[in-house]
Design an enzyme around this catalytic site. Structure first.
Site, PDB file in Angstrom:
ATOM      1  N   MET A   6      11.938  -8.709   8.481  1.00 39.16           N
ATOM      2  CA  MET A   6      12.587  -9.257   9.683  1.00 39.16           C
ATOM      3  C   MET A   6      12.088 -10.682   9.901  1.00 39.16           C
ATOM      4  SD  MET A   6      12.964  -8.117  13.659  1.00 39.16           S
ATOM      5  CE  MET A   6      11.272  -7.909  14.134  1.00 39.16           C
ATOM      6  N   ARG A   7      10.760 -10.832  10.155  1.00 41.44           N
ATOM      7  CA  ARG A   7      10.189 -12.141  10.481  1.00 41.44           C
ATOM      8  C   ARG A   7      10.455 -13.183   9.405  1.00 41.44           C
ATOM      9  NH1 ARG A   7       7.947  -8.365  13.271  1.00 41.44           N
ATOM     10  NH2 ARG A   7       8.261  -7.272  11.323  1.00 41.44           N
ATOM     11  N   ARG A  17      10.278 -13.260  -1.732  1.00 40.09           N
ATOM     12  CA  ARG A  17       9.401 -12.125  -1.382  1.00 40.09           C
ATOM     13  C   ARG A  17       9.546 -11.107  -2.498  1.00 40.09           C
ATOM     14  NH1 ARG A  17       8.694  -8.948   4.223  1.00 40.09           N
ATOM     15  NH2 ARG A  17       7.337 -10.753   4.419  1.00 40.09           N
ATOM     16  N   HIS A  47       0.078 -13.439   1.093  1.00 39.22           N
ATOM     17  CA  HIS A  47       1.124 -13.757   2.069  1.00 39.22           C
ATOM     18  C   HIS A  47       0.751 -15.073   2.755  1.00 39.22           C
ATOM     19  CE1 HIS A  47       4.473 -13.253   4.612  1.00 39.22           C
ATOM     20  NE2 HIS A  47       4.113 -12.201   5.346  1.00 39.22           N
ATOM     21  N   GLN A  75       2.191 -16.320   6.232  1.00 39.81           N
ATOM     22  CA  GLN A  75       1.674 -15.565   7.369  1.00 39.81           C
ATOM     23  C   GLN A  75       0.350 -16.162   7.852  1.00 39.81           C
ATOM     24  OE1 GLN A  75       3.009 -12.585   8.939  1.00 39.81           O
ATOM     25  NE2 GLN A  75       1.515 -13.332  10.418  1.00 39.81           N
ATOM     26  N   ASN A 133      -2.788  -7.766   0.720  1.00 40.12           N
ATOM     27  CA  ASN A 133      -2.278  -9.135   0.555  1.00 40.12           C
ATOM     28  C   ASN A 133      -2.658 -10.069   1.718  1.00 40.12           C
ATOM     29  OD1 ASN A 133      -0.547  -7.628   2.206  1.00 40.12           O
ATOM     30  ND2 ASN A 133       1.288  -7.991   0.993  1.00 40.12           N
ATOM     31  N   ASP A 183      -3.429  -4.682  10.177  1.00 35.74           N
ATOM     32  CA  ASP A 183      -2.172  -4.609   9.413  1.00 35.74           C
ATOM     33  C   ASP A 183      -1.957  -3.144   9.040  1.00 35.74           C
ATOM     34  OD1 ASP A 183       0.092  -5.194   7.891  1.00 35.74           O
ATOM     35  OD2 ASP A 183      -1.024  -5.939   6.154  1.00 35.74           O
ATOM     36  N   SER A 223       1.156  -0.590   2.688  1.00 35.88           N
ATOM     37  CA  SER A 223       2.048  -1.745   2.597  1.00 35.88           C
ATOM     38  C   SER A 223       3.365  -1.363   1.932  1.00 35.88           C
ATOM     39  CB  SER A 223       1.374  -2.849   1.779  1.00 35.88           C
ATOM     40  OG  SER A 223       0.368  -3.473   2.548  1.00 35.88           O
ATOM     41  N   MET A 224       4.305  -2.310   1.945  1.00 32.65           N
ATOM     42  CA  MET A 224       5.578  -2.087   1.255  1.00 32.65           C
ATOM     43  C   MET A 224       5.284  -1.801  -0.221  1.00 32.65           C
ATOM     44  SD  MET A 224       7.985  -5.005   2.979  1.00 32.65           S
ATOM     45  CE  MET A 224       6.749  -6.250   3.345  1.00 32.65           C
ATOM     46  N   CYS A 271       0.037  -8.999  11.797  1.00 31.18           N
ATOM     47  CA  CYS A 271       1.151  -9.734  11.175  1.00 31.18           C
ATOM     48  C   CYS A 271       2.496  -9.103  11.497  1.00 31.18           C
ATOM     49  CB  CYS A 271       0.934  -9.826   9.670  1.00 31.18           C
ATOM     50  SG  CYS A 271       0.708  -8.221   8.884  1.00 31.18           S
ATOM     51  N   ARG A 330       5.465 -18.127  12.843  1.00 33.67           N
ATOM     52  CA  ARG A 330       5.927 -18.100  11.446  1.00 33.67           C
ATOM     53  C   ARG A 330       6.924 -19.229  11.230  1.00 33.67           C
ATOM     54  NH1 ARG A 330       5.833 -13.595   8.289  1.00 33.67           N
ATOM     55  NH2 ARG A 330       6.643 -15.054   6.751  1.00 33.67           N
TER      56      ARG A 330
HETATM   57  N1   CP Z   1       4.982 -10.385   8.931  1.00 34.73           N
HETATM   58  C1   CP Z   1       6.045 -10.345   8.109  1.00 34.73           C
HETATM   59  O1   CP Z   1       6.067 -10.926   7.015  1.00 34.73           O
HETATM   60  O2   CP Z   1       7.095  -9.630   8.615  1.00 34.73           O
HETATM   61  P1   CP Z   1       8.422  -9.207   7.822  1.00 34.73           P
HETATM   62  O3   CP Z   1       8.015  -8.213   6.772  1.00 34.73           O
HETATM   63  O4   CP Z   1       9.325  -8.622   8.871  1.00 34.73           O
HETATM   64  O5   CP Z   1       9.000 -10.447   7.204  1.00 34.73           O
HETATM   65  N1  NVA Z   2       0.591  -5.734   4.084  1.00 35.13           N
HETATM   66  C1  NVA Z   2       1.954  -5.680   4.573  1.00 35.13           C
HETATM   67  C2  NVA Z   2       2.327  -6.967   5.231  1.00 35.13           C
HETATM   68  C3  NVA Z   2       3.717  -6.996   5.825  1.00 35.13           C
HETATM   69  C4  NVA Z   2       4.054  -8.307   6.447  1.00 35.13           C
HETATM   70  C5  NVA Z   2       2.891  -5.358   3.425  1.00 35.13           C
HETATM   71  O1  NVA Z   2       2.730  -5.935   2.342  1.00 35.13           O
HETATM   72  O2  NVA Z   2       3.778  -4.515   3.604  1.00 35.13           O
END
Ligand code: CP
Ligand code: NVA
Length: 261
Positions: A10-11, A60, A87, A90, A118, A179, A183-184, A219, A247
């Site tokens: 999103m951000r 990304r 990141h 961020q 990260n 955080d 993570s993703m 974040c 951001r």
């Molecule tokens: N903090 C951040 O990067 O958010 P998004 O994953 O929504 O871009």
């Molecule tokens: N550590 C998290 C940060 C998201 C902005 C991720 O990588 O999902």
């Protein structure tokens, strides 16, 4: 600007797209199903084709090597919008937010509580350039990359500590930072991580130990009730929303810098 997203956002997406528009540019969103870099087409081909249409590329991605390859073959600047390793945009926004609220980053104590991920790697890279006190409190086995810690410590710029006791870590903190625990790309580990990370939630009690001057940062996105309580995010000393807004401002400066404007 071409914006390549192999992961959700999103951000990053909205701040880059809106920010670049405010600067007079136009941003093209390329989602996970669009160019499928590395799958539909090799990274080195994507890099050169996109360089022909764009003045800048933001990406990304999962593997950090992919952004290095993209930058190697692109003939326009490439901005890292998050990889599994770091990141940087961020942390630039975080530094700006700390400067706005505390006056300076130099000399502050920033305590990150959670996974050595990260975000932590970007804090360590920043601590190699700007002098402050950075502490990462994480469960055993979830420390940040050893090589990155070593390199950052060897610069001698900042005091850097990697410890396993959140209460000890946060004493006298200017900032307590959290955080997600998964993570993703790690979501299938979420249940296991919730068990291992017990005791690493930033709650009202931990913020009390930190003391009255401590700001809370994250974040985002946050999993309320997991790595942080609802009460901590909503408290008056939580600066997560100015942090998110920054951001865009930090990235606009990055874009002007890389474009040489
Ligand atoms: N903090 C951040 O990067 O958010 P998004 O994953 O929504 O871009
Ligand atoms: N550590 C998290 C940060 C998201 C902005 C991720 O990588 O999902």
């Amino acid at each position: 600007m071409a914006m390549i997203f192999a992961k959700p956002s999103m951000r990053t997406r909205v701040s880059f797209e809106t920010g670049f528009n405010l600067l007079g540019g136009h941003a093209v969103y390329l989602g996970p199903d669009d160019i499928q870099m590395g799958k539909r087409e090799e990274t080195r081909d994507v890099a050169r084709v996109l360089s022909g249409y764009n003045d800048v590329i933001m990406a990304r991605l999962f593997a950090h090597q992919d952004i290095l390859d993209l930058a190697k073959y692109a003939t326009v600047p490439v901005i890292n919008g998050l990889t599994d390793y770091n990141h940087p945009c961020q942390i630039m926004a975080d530094a700006l937010t700390i400067i706005e609220h505390i006056g300076q980053l130099e000399g502050t104590k920033v305590v990150y509580v959670g996974d050595g991920n990260n975000i932590v790697h970007s804090w360590l890279l920043l601590a190699s350039i700007v002098p402050f006190h950075f502490v990462c409190a994480c469960p055993k086995g979830f420390e940040p990359d050893q090589e990155t810690v070593k390199k950052a410590q060897q610069t001698g710029v900042s005091k850097i500590e990697i410890i396993h006791d959140p209460k000890e870590a946060v004493r006298g903190a200017d900032v307590v930072y959290s955080d997600v625990w998964a993570s993703m790309g790690q979501k299938e580990e979420a249940a296991y991580r919730r068990q291992v990370f017990q005791g690493f939630q930033v709650d009202e009690e931990l913020m009390k130990v930190a003391g009255p001057k401590a700001y809370f940062m994250h974040c985002l996105p946050a999993e309320r009730g997991v790595e942080v309580t609802d009460g901590v995010i909503e408290a008056p000393n939580s600066i997560v929303f100015p942090q998110a807004e920054n951001r865009m401002h930090a990235q606009n400066a990055i874009m002007l810098h890389v474009l040489g404007v």
